[in-house]
Design a protein around this motif. Structure first.
Motif, PDB file in Angstrom:
ATOM      1  N   LEU A  62       0.496   2.350  11.063  1.00 26.06           N
ATOM      2  CA  LEU A  62       1.827   2.764  10.603  1.00 26.06           C
ATOM      3  C   LEU A  62       2.769   2.943  11.790  1.00 26.06           C
ATOM      4  O   LEU A  62       3.919   2.495  11.741  1.00 26.06           O
TER       5      LEU A  62
ATOM      6  N   GLY B  36       0.796  -1.219   0.000  1.00 27.34           N
ATOM      7  CA  GLY B  36       0.000   0.000   0.000  1.00 27.34           C
ATOM      8  C   GLY B  36       0.828   1.269   0.000  1.00 27.34           C
ATOM      9  O   GLY B  36       0.279   2.361   0.045  1.00 27.34           O
ATOM     10  N   THR B  37       2.149   1.137  -0.065  1.00 25.23           N
ATOM     11  CA  THR B  37       2.999   2.326  -0.059  1.00 25.23           C
ATOM     12  C   THR B  37       2.768   3.162  -1.310  1.00 25.23           C
ATOM     13  O   THR B  37       2.342   2.650  -2.347  1.00 25.23           O
ATOM     14  N   THR B  38       3.041   4.445  -1.199  1.00 27.32           N
ATOM     15  CA  THR B  38       2.978   5.311  -2.379  1.00 27.32           C
ATOM     16  C   THR B  38       4.365   5.368  -2.993  1.00 27.32           C
ATOM     17  O   THR B  38       5.305   4.781  -2.473  1.00 27.32           O
TER      18      THR B  38
ATOM     19  N   LYS C   3      -6.444   4.612  -1.902  1.00 30.60           N
ATOM     20  CA  LYS C   3      -5.781   3.308  -1.900  1.00 30.60           C
ATOM     21  C   LYS C   3      -5.046   3.004  -0.593  1.00 30.60           C
ATOM     22  O   LYS C   3      -4.378   1.988  -0.490  1.00 30.60           O
ATOM     23  N   ALA C   4      -5.178   3.878   0.382  1.00 30.34           N
ATOM     24  CA  ALA C   4      -4.498   3.673   1.665  1.00 30.34           C
ATOM     25  C   ALA C   4      -5.033   2.425   2.352  1.00 30.34           C
ATOM     26  O   ALA C   4      -6.230   2.151   2.318  1.00 30.34           O
ATOM     27  N   ILE C   5      -4.141   1.649   2.956  1.00 35.26           N
ATOM     28  CA  ILE C   5      -4.564   0.433   3.666  1.00 35.26           C
ATOM     29  C   ILE C   5      -4.163   0.464   5.142  1.00 35.26           C
ATOM     30  O   ILE C   5      -4.543  -0.406   5.891  1.00 35.26           O
ATOM     31  N   LEU C   6      -3.387   1.469   5.556  1.00 40.11           N
ATOM     32  CA  LEU C   6      -2.949   1.575   6.943  1.00 40.11           C
ATOM     33  C   LEU C   6      -3.515   2.839   7.581  1.00 40.11           C
ATOM     34  O   LEU C   6      -3.523   3.898   6.957  1.00 40.11           O
ATOM     35  N   THR C   7      -3.928   2.721   8.821  1.00 35.26           N
ATOM     36  CA  THR C   7      -4.260   3.904   9.595  1.00 35.26           C
ATOM     37  C   THR C   7      -2.954   4.450  10.172  1.00 35.26           C
ATOM     38  O   THR C   7      -1.910   3.759  10.132  1.00 35.26           O
TER      39      THR C   7
ATOM     40  N   LYS D  35       3.457   9.979  -8.523  1.00 32.82           N
ATOM     41  CA  LYS D  35       2.454  10.270  -7.508  1.00 32.82           C
ATOM     42  C   LYS D  35       1.301  11.128  -8.024  1.00 32.82           C
ATOM     43  O   LYS D  35       0.227  11.116  -7.440  1.00 32.82           O
TER      44      LYS D  35
ATOM     45  N   SER E 213      -3.747   8.427  -3.412  1.00 33.73           N
ATOM     46  CA  SER E 213      -3.175   7.943  -2.149  1.00 33.73           C
ATOM     47  C   SER E 213      -4.242   7.681  -1.105  1.00 33.73           C
ATOM     48  O   SER E 213      -4.245   6.633  -0.457  1.00 33.73           O
ATOM     49  N   ALA E 214      -5.145   8.627  -0.899  1.00 34.02           N
ATOM     50  CA  ALA E 214      -6.176   8.466   0.133  1.00 34.02           C
ATOM     51  C   ALA E 214      -7.105   7.304  -0.184  1.00 34.02           C
ATOM     52  O   ALA E 214      -7.480   6.531   0.695  1.00 34.02           O
TER      53      ALA E 214
END
Length: 183
Positions: free
Chosen positions: A120, A95-97, A112-116, A104, A109-110
């Motif tokens: 993190l 899930g990193t950008t 596809k984000a998978i971590l809160t 970019k 990014s928002a």
């Protein structure tokens, strides 16, 4: 957050305090004994490191403050190398950008984000405490945690500095480094 006097204060507060409570909060077994007031803060010339809040906090806690010479990036090599190591590890997290600003531009990014932020922080705590500090580093030939223990406990050749004194008032420590307005 963008770099600021506030983020510098929060980072110092976290660095100085024991990490046990922080690790428990993130569901981790405490394994990060590094804490204590630094004798000296050596920073680059960014405005957050030149402001009155940081300088006042350093004076209040008897911490020497120095800025590296302008135009001589080699004076920041240690911290830059650590940041590069941390960023390379973060780039492997699902899930990193991208690092490339051109890549970019069209990446959501928002969406596809998978971590809160808490996820993190937990990942970073695991990485620092269980991997980075435990792994042998090429430059020294031993893990950073062993170097810390040698500095604290000493060796047959060099006396140790001992465990740092715990901070009596963690809230006051933070307040001493926070930005302020004189009225």
């Amino acid at each position: 957050e963008h770099p600021s006097s506030l983020t510098a204060a929060l980072a110092l507060h976290h660095a100085i305090l024991p990490k046990n409570d922080w690790m428990r909060k993130h569901g981790l077994k405490p394994l990060w004994p590094v804490y204590g007031k630094p004798r000296k803060i050596y920073a680059d010339n960014a405005k957050e490191f030149l402001g009155t809040a940081l300088l006042r906090g350093c004076a209040e806690h008897n911490i020497d403050h120095a800025n590296r010479p302008k135009g001589l990036p080699n004076y920041g090599g240690t911290v830059e190398r650590a940041f590069r190591t941390f960023m390379k590890a973060a780039q492997r997290v699902r899930g990193t950008t991208f690092s490339n600003v051109v890549q970019k531009v069209k990446y959501n990014s928002a969406g596809k984000a998978i971590l809160t932020l808490a996820n993190l922080e937990r990942w970073f705590g695991i990485y620092i405490a269980y991997r980075y500090h435990q792994r042998v580093h090429r430059g020294t030939g031993f893990p950073p945690i062993k170097h810390y223990e040698r500095l604290v406990k000493g060796t047959p050749e060099t006396p140790g500095i001992g465990r740092p004194e715990p901070i009596a008032d963690p809230r006051q420590l933070l307040l001493d480094f926070l930005p302020f307005v004189t009225r």
